[in-house]
Structures are given as structure tokens and as C-alpha cells.
Design an enzyme around this catalytic site. Sequence first.
Site, PDB file in Angstrom:
ATOM      1  N   ALA A   1      39.502 -61.643 -32.414  1.00 32.91           N
ATOM      2  CA  ALA A   1      38.998 -62.892 -32.993  1.00 32.91           C
ATOM      3  C   ALA A   1      37.484 -62.726 -33.068  1.00 32.91           C
ATOM      4  O   ALA A   1      36.930 -62.383 -34.113  1.00 32.91           O
ATOM      5  CB  ALA A   1      39.415 -64.084 -32.155  1.00 32.91           C
TER       6      ALA A   1
ATOM      7  N   GLU B   1      49.139 -69.697 -38.799  1.00 30.90           N
ATOM      8  CA  GLU B   1      49.480 -70.251 -37.488  1.00 30.90           C
ATOM      9  C   GLU B   1      49.962 -71.694 -37.672  1.00 30.90           C
ATOM     10  O   GLU B   1      49.166 -72.637 -37.683  1.00 30.90           O
ATOM     11  CB  GLU B   1      48.248 -70.214 -36.573  1.00 30.90           C
ATOM     12  CG  GLU B   1      48.540 -70.647 -35.155  1.00 30.90           C
ATOM     13  CD  GLU B   1      47.300 -70.551 -34.281  1.00 30.90           C
ATOM     14  OE1 GLU B   1      47.393 -69.987 -33.179  1.00 30.90           O
ATOM     15  OE2 GLU B   1      46.222 -71.050 -34.673  1.00 30.90           O
TER      16      GLU B   1
ATOM     17  N   TYR C   1      49.418 -77.111 -26.829  1.00 27.52           N
ATOM     18  CA  TYR C   1      50.025 -77.734 -28.005  1.00 27.52           C
ATOM     19  C   TYR C   1      51.523 -77.968 -27.789  1.00 27.52           C
ATOM     20  O   TYR C   1      52.111 -77.491 -26.831  1.00 27.52           O
ATOM     21  CB  TYR C   1      49.707 -76.905 -29.248  1.00 27.52           C
ATOM     22  CG  TYR C   1      48.209 -76.814 -29.487  1.00 27.52           C
ATOM     23  CD1 TYR C   1      47.428 -77.976 -29.481  1.00 27.52           C
ATOM     24  CD2 TYR C   1      47.561 -75.600 -29.653  1.00 27.52           C
ATOM     25  CE1 TYR C   1      46.051 -77.925 -29.671  1.00 27.52           C
ATOM     26  CE2 TYR C   1      46.176 -75.545 -29.844  1.00 27.52           C
ATOM     27  CZ  TYR C   1      45.431 -76.705 -29.845  1.00 27.52           C
ATOM     28  OH  TYR C   1      44.072 -76.648 -30.019  1.00 27.52           O
TER      29      TYR C   1
ATOM     30  N   CYS D   1      30.399 -57.728 -30.705  1.00 24.76           N
ATOM     31  CA  CYS D   1      30.333 -59.119 -30.227  1.00 24.76           C
ATOM     32  C   CYS D   1      29.636 -59.131 -28.868  1.00 24.76           C
ATOM     33  O   CYS D   1      29.875 -58.260 -28.034  1.00 24.76           O
ATOM     34  CB  CYS D   1      31.762 -59.633 -30.099  1.00 24.76           C
ATOM     35  SG  CYS D   1      31.899 -61.156 -29.172  1.00 24.76           S
TER      36      CYS D   1
ATOM     37  N   ASP E   1      11.980 -67.974 -33.760  1.00 26.82           N
ATOM     38  CA  ASP E   1      11.527 -68.998 -32.813  1.00 26.82           C
ATOM     39  C   ASP E   1      10.121 -69.489 -33.121  1.00 26.82           C
ATOM     40  O   ASP E   1       9.762 -70.617 -32.770  1.00 26.82           O
ATOM     41  CB  ASP E   1      11.580 -68.439 -31.384  1.00 26.82           C
ATOM     42  CG  ASP E   1      13.010 -68.264 -30.897  1.00 26.82           C
ATOM     43  OD1 ASP E   1      13.865 -69.071 -31.287  1.00 26.82           O
ATOM     44  OD2 ASP E   1      13.266 -67.311 -30.133  1.00 26.82           O
TER      45      ASP E   1
ATOM     46  N   CYS F   1      27.589 -67.086 -36.074  1.00 26.36           N
ATOM     47  CA  CYS F   1      27.692 -65.982 -35.122  1.00 26.36           C
ATOM     48  C   CYS F   1      26.309 -65.415 -34.847  1.00 26.36           C
ATOM     49  O   CYS F   1      25.517 -65.215 -35.773  1.00 26.36           O
ATOM     50  CB  CYS F   1      28.608 -64.903 -35.694  1.00 26.36           C
ATOM     51  SG  CYS F   1      28.616 -63.370 -34.759  1.00 26.36           S
TER      52      CYS F   1
END
Length: 689
Positions: free
Chosen positions: A324, A104, A180, A348, A643, A366
Site C-alpha cells: 500500500a 474491495e 467492518y 516509503c 519551509d 506523500c
Amino acid sequence: MSRLPRYDLLFEPIQIGPKVAKNRFFQVPHASGMTNANPRVRAAFRGTKAEGGWGVVSTGACSVHPSSDDSPFPFASLWDEADVRAHALMTDAVHEHGALAAVELWHGGAAAVNRTSRAVPLSPSGVPWMATHVGFMSSARPRVMDATDIKALIDWHAKAARRAERAGFDILYVYAGMGYLPYQFLLSDYNRRTDSYGGTVRNRVRLVAELIDAVREATGGRCAVALRVSMQELRARPSEVAPSEAHEVIGLLKDAPDLFDVKMDYSTTDCAPSRFADEGSHEPVIDFMKSVTDKPVVGVGRFTSPDTMVSMIRRGVLDLIGGARPSIADPFLPAKIEAGQIEDIRECIGCNMCISSWHDGVWVRCTQNPTAGEEWRRGWHPEIIRKDSAETALVVGGGPAGLEAALVLARRGMKVSLAEASDAFGGRLLWETRLPGLRQWFRVVDYRLGQLRKMPNVALFAQSALSAADVRAFGADHVVIATGARWTTNLCNDSEIPGDPLVAPRVYTPDDIAAGVTIEGPVAVYDFDNYYLGSAIAEDLARRGLRVTYVTTAGAAQAWGFMTNEQPLVHRAFAAAGIDYRTLEVVTGFDGETLQLKQIFSGEPRSFAARSVVIVGQRTGGSALYDALAETGELPSLALAGDANAPGAIAHAVYNGHLVARGLGANLPPPRRDAPFAPPELSMPEQDR
Ligand code: ADP
Ligand code: SF4
């Protein structure tokens, strides 16, 4: 198993200019937080996706010139031969698995404020991009490009294209999106020029067309040229000759690139959190593409369902399925569809922890895939773990950390027992995912439970609250305690340092709500945790018909939600639900009728009427069970995870559970340290004026 015939369509090869993608799975450019300073980390991260079956694997934004410098946010560059070497590692890793590599090429214009290079930002008409947004905030304003600058910009793209070809890229992007520089030329709000690059749509499109031509010519037509373009604002602009300016722009460019990659304009809508947007949320903006151009079109939408993917193609919306986030959460998504293992897809959840990594300036992390970014550093593979033990393991606590630890231990070959006190597995997610918008986050549990249930060396025990004596009597070789954390009613001071508990009637924590306590309104939700739970509870209580006032020590609701693209949408949700919110205030007291507060900076006292208070502030980890077991030192191998070890986001619990389980009884090598290639000479490419 093999793939279902109805998914055959997804595995057809697609011609993209002079190149052929082996299937329709296209990992579109996305930020990874990996720059040319970590070339091996990046190559392994992208190469793993090619291994997982993606037909095209792209870089993130790759600067063509030092006048496009996004620091301190991580970005790649193609400025010199050292950069070529760095990228060549990635293209080799991608080619090794038969995928195409795309780059890109990127110039940020006014959206790249050049903090390090100190080059004056470039723009069509001197208009800054989102100047109060942290990423783009600067006291420097861009200058207006003249004809020489435009020529230089085209030349920088051509030179970068030649370097890209030398680095082994197959597809070269021109990037006219997300604020951009080429995008700023397309949109009249940013382009107020009166020369041949401004005014009519035809003039505004000119620069993009010239960039496409320059990139194609620079590589003699050997590489495919893709145009990535944001459509959201353009689609909203009326046109005199077409249904919208978006139609007009694509109409003028319809034959120019070999591929269109279409997207939204802002991170919050482009990479929308699942709390506020469903799979395929871009479709209303990009659905017209195939009616205007014959070139292949790729787009995203957090696609994880192969049926949705097939539908996008059959309905003529897309030719290639862009991924993505789904490619981060499961680099092996295409391979699993191909193998007919749909239920093994690690979907996801749309939490956007991955985006938060980029905002933090670090490698991607992730929630669903703890191996993301660790492929080279730690040698972690998302699917394969070496079978290295036939010992026994007991995991106590079936939340995200315990589930992940159990899965890793089982994949290592251990005989694993997982004990959970409640009726069901899932830990904090059992209740949290019943809050508004959070349903998809339960995929963290679904994936892991689904895998564990299939493994013959795993036994799952619900309704099994274990004591220290129980654990000792169990006699496992390895024990992982993942018993979670608890919320407190502690208040905090002006510096948000937690202090004493608030002692008054009707003061609750999220744990109380999860346990089913009845809340009396009007209710104040006091949030100094500043991630999703406070705002989600406020929304939930409002939906139950209670009058809710959300109070935060921060300057905005769910302040950390800026990192995950949720914050603006939380404010919108509050408005829709009629939730009042108060910022920059600390709670100082409550008597069951009136909440006392003070402004965090001035100390000015304030108050309002409330019958109940929910404090979403501090969690305490630690585990009495672990302490009791550790004290006697009898167990040969004992670890605290998730945790209970340190309260954090789900991503941290999963990662910690994974790390702990990899290490138990194993002699792991230390993580590897990546380093950049030295530039051939210690000077920068030509600077601007
Ligand atoms: P994490 O995010 O670290 O996985 P959670 O709070 O989501 O933490 O999950 C912790 C789980 O541990 C909860 O489901 C809780 O019911 C369970 N648990 C706590 N104490 C015990 C115990 N003594 N025996 C079995 N399970 C326990
Ligand atoms: Fe998806 Fe969350 Fe992973 Fe990002 S961090 S890829 S949104 S699961």
C-alpha cells in the site's frame, strides 16, 4: 541493466482463481481519499501503479449499499450505473498495463455511522466499533441485524459484485477486517448472537462464507474472489481445536476464496508508523496462513526491500507481496526491481502523511512522492519529467525542499548547482532523523542525493553558505531559495496564538538542541506544534537520562499524531521512557527554577520545578537572503521554496520544492478539475428500515 536472478521469484505469474496475476506485486486495497466524485484522478493514480509494474491494482473500500456510508471520510461506492462508469475508468487504466484490477467490496456495519445517508448502522449484536475514536464517533448506536437484514446484506454484495464485473474488475473482495461488518460477525466481542450466525466459531464464520459464495455465484465464477481478513484479535483468542481462533477461522474457510489478504485489526497496527514498527511487522500475526490453506496469500508490511520480499515467499509466509504505502511512495517499485535499479527505489519512510490525508478527507499526499494524487490534475508522472530547458539554475539550501527542487530542475534538463551551508545535505533531517525512531525518514535525503549524484548536469556544493552578492555573482538563469525555517522561543496564549519570546535562563528550541547545547534536567518540553518533534525530543532527552515532563496545550501528547497513527504509540513510548505528561496547559512563565502554567480552559494556575525548558511551538519561515535578492529585482527568475516559504511538514516542503521547480521558466497549464458522472436517475438504491 536487468534484474538480479535472485529476484526472479518475484516476477512469476500467480494463479488467482480464474485469473492470472503477471507477477507477485499486489497493490492491496488502500484508502486514497479519491471517491467516485474524482473518477479521473483516481483512475490515473491507480493506473500509474499498473504502469509501474504492479501485477494487481486494487481500489480502496467500496461501499455496496448506502447503509455503509463513511462520510465525511472519502469512500468509493458501487451503488448504481454511474458508479460502474466511474470505476470503469480505473479498470481500463489498470488493464492498459497488463495488470488485474481488484475491488474491495465493503460494508462498514457499526463502523460506518452513516452521517449522510442517516441509515441506521447495522451490527451483529448492537455493539459500536471504537465509539470514542473520531472516525467512528457517533451518538447513534447500531441496531441488531435480523434474518432479513442478513439476507439483504448478502444480496447487496451479490448486486455490487455484478456491477463490479460490469465495471471491469477481475478480483472481487469480501472484506472481513478492521471492524467492518463481516469482521464483527467473526469476533465474539461484537457477535453475541444466539442464532446460527453466532456462538461457535463455525457459526460466526457462516456469514463470511455465505458472502464469498454469493459474490462468486453472482459473477458465475468468472471473477476471482478474495477474502480480506484481520487476524490480530483472532490470533490472540485461544481455541479448543486449534492454536488460536485465527487458525480455526482460516481452517473453516481454507477453500472458500481464491485468495486470502491478511492484515491487522487497527489502523495503528495495520498501517504502523516507522517510528514504532519495522518492515514486516505483521508477520507474527499472519505467519501461520500457509500451514492452513493452499490458496495464495497476500499480506503487507511496508516492504521496500526485494530481499525481504523474496524471504517472505521462500519462508512460506506469503505468496504475493502486498504493497500500500510502498506503492504510493514509489509506483514504479516493481519496474525498478525488474530493471535492476534497486538504488533508484523511492522507499516509503513510514511517516503516514498518506493516512493523514484520508483523515483530512482529501486525496492522498506523500512525503516521498509529491506526484501522488497529481497524475491527472497536474499531469505529473512520478518518474518522467519532460526535458524542456537547457538553462542554468542555482538552488540555495540542501534540505528536503532544495533537494527536490534541484532534482526536478535537473530532470527538466537544466544545469543545476545546489549550494548548502552545512557540511552535509539533508537540512532539518540531518539532526531530526537521529531522534528515536526517525532514522528511516532520512530516505527522503538518500533517494534525492542518490539521484542527483548520478546526473552529469548537477553540481553539489556543501560548506557553501551563500550571500546575496554570491548568488548574484553566480549568474544563474533561475534561483531557488530553500533556506528553511527557525524555531522560536515564543509562548502562546489560550487560543494557541504565538506571542512574545520566553526570556529566562536555559530556554531552548529544537535548533539549539540540534546545535548540540547541553540540557540540564529536570527539563520541560513544551509542545504547541503538536506534530512529531516535541514528543521525539522528549523521548530523546529521557533516553539521555534526564527527568522529562512533556507539556502540551492539546488534550493528548502529539495531538496531530492521531492523523498519522502515531498518537497512541507516543503515549506508550512515554510510559516506557518514564516521561510525565501534562495536557491542556499553557506555559505562562519560567524563572530558571519553576515553570508557571495555567489550565487552558479554567485558567487555574499551576507550576512545577524544572531547570530547563525546550519550546517546540512556532517556526518562522522567510529568508533574509531571498528578501535581499527580491528587493533589487535584478534576478530574472527567483523563487522561495519549502519551509522558508511556509514552515510545515517535510511533505509540504518536498511538494512545494517540486511545484516551484516545475514552474520556473515554464508555462504550466492550470490544474484540471475532475467531476463525477451523474447518476442515471436521481434516487438512491433501496434504503433500510
Ligand atoms: P526545507 O525543509 O524547506 O528543505 P531545511 O531547514 O530542512 O528546509 O533546509 C534548509 C537548508 O538550507 C539547511 O540545510 C541550511 O543549512 C541551508 N541554508 C540556510 N541558509 C543558507 C545559505 N545562505 N546558503 C546555503 N545554505 C543555506
Ligand atoms: Fe510512505 Fe510517508 Fe509516503 Fe505514506 S506518506 S507512502 S508513509 S512516505
